[in-house]
Design a protein around this motif. Structure first.
Motif, PDB file in Angstrom:
ATOM      1  N   SER A 207       0.835  -1.087  -0.101  1.00 51.67           N
ATOM      2  CA  SER A 207      -0.044   0.109   0.040  1.00 51.67           C
ATOM      3  C   SER A 207       0.863   1.311   0.115  1.00 51.67           C
ATOM      4  CB  SER A 207      -0.923  -0.013   1.186  1.00 51.67           C
ATOM      5  OG  SER A 207      -0.197  -0.192   2.569  1.00 51.67           O
ATOM      6  N   ASP A 208       2.132   1.245   0.345  1.00 52.93           N
ATOM      7  CA  ASP A 208       3.035   2.269   0.188  1.00 52.93           C
ATOM      8  C   ASP A 208       3.113   2.492  -1.214  1.00 52.93           C
ATOM      9  OD1 ASP A 208       5.445   4.074   1.556  1.00 52.93           O
ATOM     10  OD2 ASP A 208       6.149   2.995  -0.239  1.00 52.93           O
ATOM     11  N   LEU A 209       2.964   3.833  -1.740  1.00 55.33           N
ATOM     12  CA  LEU A 209       3.194   3.844  -3.065  1.00 55.33           C
ATOM     13  C   LEU A 209       4.326   3.726  -3.665  1.00 55.33           C
ATOM     14  CD1 LEU A 209       2.035   5.182  -5.637  1.00 55.33           C
ATOM     15  CD2 LEU A 209       2.813   7.589  -4.833  1.00 55.33           C
TER      16      LEU A 209
ATOM     17  N   ARG B 287      -4.341   6.359  -5.090  1.00 50.48           N
ATOM     18  CA  ARG B 287      -5.040   6.492  -4.118  1.00 50.48           C
ATOM     19  C   ARG B 287      -6.437   5.851  -4.406  1.00 50.48           C
ATOM     20  NH1 ARG B 287      -6.772  11.049  -0.441  1.00 50.48           N
ATOM     21  NH2 ARG B 287      -9.147  10.929  -0.208  1.00 50.48           N
TER      22      ARG B 287
ATOM     23  N   ASN C 196       4.236   8.769   6.018  1.00 47.29           N
ATOM     24  CA  ASN C 196       3.650   9.829   5.745  1.00 47.29           C
ATOM     25  C   ASN C 196       2.532   9.609   4.919  1.00 47.29           C
ATOM     26  OD1 ASN C 196       5.463  12.095   6.287  1.00 47.29           O
ATOM     27  ND2 ASN C 196       7.372  11.041   4.981  1.00 47.29           N
ATOM     28  N   GLU C 197       2.120   8.503   4.335  1.00 46.46           N
ATOM     29  CA  GLU C 197       0.921   8.386   3.510  1.00 46.46           C
ATOM     30  C   GLU C 197      -0.209   8.239   4.252  1.00 46.46           C
ATOM     31  OE1 GLU C 197       2.094   5.788   0.589  1.00 46.46           O
ATOM     32  OE2 GLU C 197       3.658   6.826  -0.320  1.00 46.46           O
ATOM     33  N   GLY C 198      -0.084   7.591   5.392  1.00 44.40           N
ATOM     34  CA  GLY C 198      -1.111   7.000   6.097  1.00 44.40           C
ATOM     35  C   GLY C 198      -1.700   5.528   5.765  1.00 44.40           C
ATOM     36  N   ASN C 199      -0.773   5.055   5.024  1.00 44.77           N
ATOM     37  CA  ASN C 199      -1.095   3.688   4.623  1.00 44.77           C
ATOM     38  C   ASN C 199      -1.299   2.776   5.592  1.00 44.77           C
ATOM     39  OD1 ASN C 199       1.597   4.051   4.238  1.00 44.77           O
ATOM     40  ND2 ASN C 199       1.816   2.093   3.061  1.00 44.77           N
ATOM     41  N   ALA C 200      -0.217   2.931   6.596  1.00 43.65           N
ATOM     42  CA  ALA C 200      -0.150   1.886   7.899  1.00 43.65           C
ATOM     43  C   ALA C 200      -1.504   2.162   8.627  1.00 43.65           C
ATOM     44  CB  ALA C 200       1.146   2.267   8.661  1.00 43.65           C
ATOM     45  N   ARG C 201      -1.989   3.474   8.879  1.00 43.34           N
ATOM     46  CA  ARG C 201      -3.060   3.573   9.578  1.00 43.34           C
ATOM     47  C   ARG C 201      -4.218   2.604   8.792  1.00 43.34           C
ATOM     48  NH1 ARG C 201      -5.631   8.990  10.856  1.00 43.34           N
ATOM     49  NH2 ARG C 201      -6.087   8.091  13.027  1.00 43.34           N
ATOM     50  N   LEU C 202      -4.592   2.868   7.902  1.00 46.97           N
ATOM     51  CA  LEU C 202      -5.777   2.187   6.992  1.00 46.97           C
ATOM     52  C   LEU C 202      -5.359   0.641   6.893  1.00 46.97           C
ATOM     53  CD1 LEU C 202      -6.532   4.532   4.130  1.00 46.97           C
ATOM     54  CD2 LEU C 202      -7.865   3.901   5.718  1.00 46.97           C
TER      55      LEU C 202
ATOM     56  N   THR D 293       7.125  12.728  10.529  1.00 52.19           N
ATOM     57  CA  THR D 293       6.226  12.370   9.430  1.00 52.19           C
ATOM     58  C   THR D 293       4.617  12.668   9.436  1.00 52.19           C
ATOM     59  OG1 THR D 293       6.028  10.306  10.387  1.00 52.19           O
ATOM     60  CG2 THR D 293       7.825  10.390   8.927  1.00 52.19           C
ATOM     61  N   SER D 294       4.235  12.628   8.404  1.00 47.75           N
ATOM     62  CA  SER D 294       2.606  12.951   8.667  1.00 47.75           C
ATOM     63  C   SER D 294       1.798  12.374   9.839  1.00 47.75           C
ATOM     64  CB  SER D 294       1.957  12.803   7.316  1.00 47.75           C
ATOM     65  OG  SER D 294       2.169  13.546   6.201  1.00 47.75           O
ATOM     66  N   TYR D 295       2.211  11.011   9.733  1.00 47.95           N
ATOM     67  CA  TYR D 295       1.511  10.191  10.815  1.00 47.95           C
ATOM     68  C   TYR D 295       2.586   9.310  11.534  1.00 47.95           C
ATOM     69  CZ  TYR D 295      -2.255  11.184   7.564  1.00 47.95           C
ATOM     70  OH  TYR D 295      -3.105  12.029   7.061  1.00 47.95           O
TER      71      TYR D 295
END
Lengths: 210, 719
Positions: free
Chosen positions: B135-137, B188, B220-226, B267-269
């Motif tokens: 999921s990380d770009l 996305r 940074n992407e927030g993919n880990a949260r999702l 990082t963002s998240y």
């Protein structure tokens, strides 16, 4: 405890440096009006640059169609009285407000509204106890994330906030999030792009709660 | 991924990467931007202090690895998390596949994990019939290309937007516009669908906080949260070294990680997961959570006196960001799974000798990685140690074995050098001191023609010493000169210039101990550790440190080797140890000596008005942290003109330039271009190796920019 002006300025500077929009508000009511206003002024989810208008696969665009046509704002975990006030403001503007069932909206919602538990000035970060799945999702799948930070909760650094972070983490289960700016990536040619998986915008409302 | 079986194949691969214009340009731009970005991110912070704190805390955690694991396990299990310990990569993969099977999972969404790259988890899961989507770009992109990451933090940095657009066209079955912002939005949307469908989320982990049983994730992407929210099962694959006793330890690393990785303050998240959280996609509204700790050699490493420190690594990737070789060849040729300096070392421990044996030779030893490391790991030294270990296991190549034997015998070595003067006569150019063409026994001539190499001098410095030793009646300082082989036998004029300047003060008694030999760095570089130890011992015995206030050398490489490597090389020599410490303590470079110690005045020089550029030798600016003295020294007699990337390696690296000529040549070309852009008449530097490289390059390219040692440029203006 009054928060030093310096700390507020540092927070603002750091948050703005990562593309967050930062505003001061005196009363919480202003936050509801602000969120509704942002929602009204943005395009409906499908029209925003969230991907649906691009050359995506048929399967992925099916997910977009699944989204309701009207504008949706989510505010999970808000105190009852606060939720009632926000709902009233939203209803007047014709925005649908929801508090749960975010899994039914995975294609995206317009606005996620939440109140932060702590703020970290040094990096312009918000701390949100996201143990509620709906809160976690609303801060991730919204296109615009509007978060209120009570200034009484602003700390200088993560070290200074440690004594408050630790008890949160000790209360299992717990899902704690530091959020700084919008979702971002630089994975293609190191060019900064906003909103790769999460919100495209982060609006922070600094609330003078004391 | 490193696949070459013979060194020739590896060299060929390296040359091919050098020809990858897009990658070269991308990495170049990044390397330059990174330097400023990192500096800005750390503004106002005590970076060295922070690095020291991280190193100490990590070392403490590494020592207590078993205990921390037990504590974490107990804590997490009490909250309902399933905790596993996998001895090998294969076992970790099997455990995860079994979790998938037990929970009836068909589709997996993965958040970026270097540990999963280490175990080749995707291959295993796919072979078990699972669908795995990154999921990380960057990871998604390289997954579709069937590649590994080429950078620890930016896995797809080697690819262009056009390559990405082509890949996305394949996924969407639609033509794609190569506009980055649009491509990101396509990703996305496509990946949102994958989160929705996944039954299982797999993440890595940046921290496993023992006091709370928490997994910490930095994205940074927030993919880990999702990926840790939507699927009903979450598996975190965690290297044992990520165990950290307290939240404070984790917060401390978090202060350094994003800043050192990409120059971001944070990082963002940052996500902290304690126990199985609410999950409305699960039958009982509760996530099934597993944490799989990976040993794969870590426990054994934790007990290794020398190599335990590599477990300090926080995976920021900074060692690659600053590495001049990585910058040229990229991560696929400068690593196996883990890339950059740390990757060279980890490859040996996690993926084996065969994958590491060529990689470890491809380190120019410039020290940039050591300086930038957030955990203070002595990367260049450990790379050399592994090089030596592999040679001990596999047998030493004839050339390096011979070199080691010769160097151990000083008189033989010096006789050979003197005889070379006669041997090279037929190859020498009529004018000037350059070799016309090279005797093929040493190297492939065509590979070396990017620079002219000097001939051996007619008279070695040691043979002139008696006649030039200054007479000093009332000395206030006693100083031993250490020449190193190059200044002794090739450039004695550099030594003579220094003697002239120091003698002008009339206060220093100089001595040149005759039994000194090569410092031993060349054999150390070639993996001949035993020879390096032997030579070090000879030098410490040849120059009795108790008799001198300073041991001065004008060769940056010798200086740094004498000062920092000798105590390490001779650590097992109980008799010599106190002497070695004293010896190392007294080593000083020429510029620091005349500028800081003697405080020579600019009044001693006739200013020339000449514009002089400076090349900072790796072993001086980073090895000894000498930065101001040489520049200020130049400015006493000339106009010092700053040029770009003064502290980036010139590509010499001793025997490195013989072994990897294509890289050496490219580094030199960059160095010369940067210097030329400064519109200068001459280049000053303070290492004879750098003089040899840059002067030889200028000569071969027909440029009329002089290249001299700082001492020479000063001596010529002495009043």
């Amino acid at each position: 405890m009054s928060v030093s002006q310096e700390k507020i300025e540092l927070f603002t500077k750091k948050a703005e440096a990562v593309s967050a929009v930062v505003k001061r508000i005196g009363k919480l009511d202003e936050a509801y009006a602000y969120a509704v206003d942002v929602c009204l002024n943005k395009d409906a989810c499908q029209l925003l640059l969230s991907g649906c208008e691009n050359a995506i696969s048929d399967e992925a665009s099916d997910l977009c169609v699944a989204k309701a046509a009207d504008k949706v704002m989510a505010a999970p975990k808000l105190a009852d009285e606060q939720y009632a006030k926000l709902a009233k403001a939203a209803e007047k503007a014709g925005v649908k407000l929801i508090a749960d069932g975010l899994r039914g909206h995975l294609a995206g919602i317009d606005i996620g509204f939440a109140v932060a538990d702590l703020g970290l000035a040094e990096t312009g970060s918000l701390v949100l106890d996201s143990s509620s799945e709906d809160l976690r999702l609303s801060t991730m799948i919204s296109e615009i994330n509007v978060v209120v930070l009570p200034l009484s909760k602003l700390r200088a650094t993560s070290y200074e906030a440690e004594a408050e972070l630790l008890p949160m983490m000790q209360k299992a289960p717990n899902y704690l999030a530091f959020i700084t700016g919008a979702s971002r990536t630089a994975d293609i040619e190191r060019v900064l792009a906003i909103g790769v998986h999460g919100p495209l915008e982060l609006h922070i409302l600094l609330w003078e709660d004391e | 991924m490193q696949t070459a079986v013979k060194i020739e194949e590896y060299l060929q691969e390296v040359e091919e990467s050098l020809g990858n214009e897009f990658q070269r340009k991308a990495l170049d731009t990044f390397a330059v931007a990174y330097r400023t970005g990192r500096a800005n991110a750390f503004t106002g912070m005590d970076v060295k202090g922070l690095i020291e704190e991280i190193a100490q805390a990590k070392d403490d955690g590494i020592r207590r690895m078993d205990e921390l694991y037990q504590q974490f396990k107990q804590k997490a299990e009490s909250m309902g998390v399933h905790v596993h310990l996998a001895t090998t990569a294969e076992e970790a993969n099997r455990i995860i596949a079994r979790i998938a099977k037990d929970n009836d999972c068909k589709k997996v969404i993965k958040a970026k994990s270097m540990t999963a790259e280490e175990t080749h988890l995707n291959n295993h899961l796919e072979a078990e019939g699972l669908k795995v989507v990154e999921s990380d770009l960057g990871e998604w992109i390289i997954q579709m290309r069937g590649e590994g990451p080429s950078h620890m933090v930016m896995p797809a940095i080697h690819l262009s937007r056009y390559q990405v657009a082509d890949l996305f066209a394949g996924v969407t079955k639609k033509e794609q516009n190569p506009d980055i912002q649009k491509l990101v939005k396509v990703a996305r949307r496509e990946l949102r669908k994958e989160y929705v469908e996944a039954d299982m989320g797999i993440s890595g982990s940046n921290f496993a906080v023992v006091e709370t049983g928490t997994i910490g994730l930095v994205t940074n992407e927030g993919n880990a949260r999702l990926a840790t929210t939507l699927p009903r099962v979450h598996v975190a694959l965690v290297g044992l070294e990520k165990l950290t006793p307290t939240l404070h330890d984790a917060l401390r690393i978090l202060r350094a990680l994003p800043r050192n990785a990409t120059g971001q303050q944070i990082t963002s998240y940052v996500t902290w997961i304690t126990g199985p959280n609410e999950c409305k996609g699960a039958p009982d509204d509760k996530k099934v959570m597993h944490v799989v700790f990976l040993d794969n050699g870590r426990k054994k490493l934790a007990k290794d006196k020398d190599f335990a420190q590599i477990l300090r690594c926080i995976r920021c990737g900074a060692c690659a960001n600053v590495c001049p070789v990585y910058r040229l060849v990229g991560g696929h040729k400068y690593g196996h799974v883990y890339i950059g300096a740390i990757g060279l070392i980890m490859t040996y421990f996690f993926h084996g000798k065969d994958k590491a044996k060529f990689l470890v030779q491809n380190c120019v030893n410039c020290g940039a990685c050591k300086e930038v490391c957030a955990a203070g790991i002595d990367l260049p030294r450990l790379i050399k140690e592994i090089h030596a270990m592999i040679q001990d296991e596999d047998g030493h190549p004839a050339q390096s074995k011979l070199m080691g034997m010769v160097l151990k015998n000083r008189t033989l070595f010096h006789t050979l050098l003197k005889n070379m003067r006669w041997a090279q006569k037929p190859f020498a150019e009529r004018e000037g001191q350059y070799i016309r063409h090279l005797p093929t026994v040493f190297m492939k001539e065509k590979d070396q023609d990017f620079r002219k190499l000097p001939t051996i001098a007619d008279k070695a410095f040691r043979d002139e010493w008696k006649s030039i030793k200054p007479e000093v009646r009332n000395p206030t300082l006693r100083v031993a000169l250490f020449s190193g082989c190059v200044q002794d036998f090739v450039y004695p004029e550099q030594m003579k210039a220094a003697v002239k300047i120091i003698a002008s003060t009339g206060t220093v008694e100089l001595d040149y101990p005759m039994k000194q030999s090569c410092c031993g760095l060349p054999v150390n570089m070639m993996g001949e550790k035993q020879a390096a130890v032997e030579v070090a011992r000879q030098n410490v015995q040849a120059i009795d440190p108790s008799k001198f206030d300073y041991i001065m050398t004008m060769c940056a490489s010798c200086a740094s080797h004498l000062k920092h490597s000798y105590p390490k090389l001779l650590e097992n020599d109980a008799d010599l140890a106190p002497k070695v410490a004293q010896f190392a303590d007294k080593v000083i470079d020429f510029s620091s000596f005349i500028h800081d110690v003697l405080q020579i005045s600019s009044m001693k020089f006739n200013r020339s008005g000449k514009r002089i550029g400076y090349h900072a030798p790796c072993h001086l600016c980073r090895g000894l942290e000498v930065r101001e003295a040489p520049r200020e020294a130049i400015n006493m007699a000339h106009d010092y003109v700053p040029t770009s990337e003064e502290e980036v390696c010139c590509g010499f690296g001793g025997s490195y330039s013989m072994k990897f000529p294509a890289i050496s040549k490219t580094l030199l070309a960059k160095k010369m271009a940067n210097l030329e852009a400064g519109d200068i008449a001459a280049v000053a530097t303070d290492c004879p190796g750098c003089v040899m490289q840059i002067r030889g390059g200028m000569k071969a390219a027909g440029k009329d920019i002089e290249v001299k040692h700082v001492a020479e440029l000063l001596a010529e203006r002495l009043r």
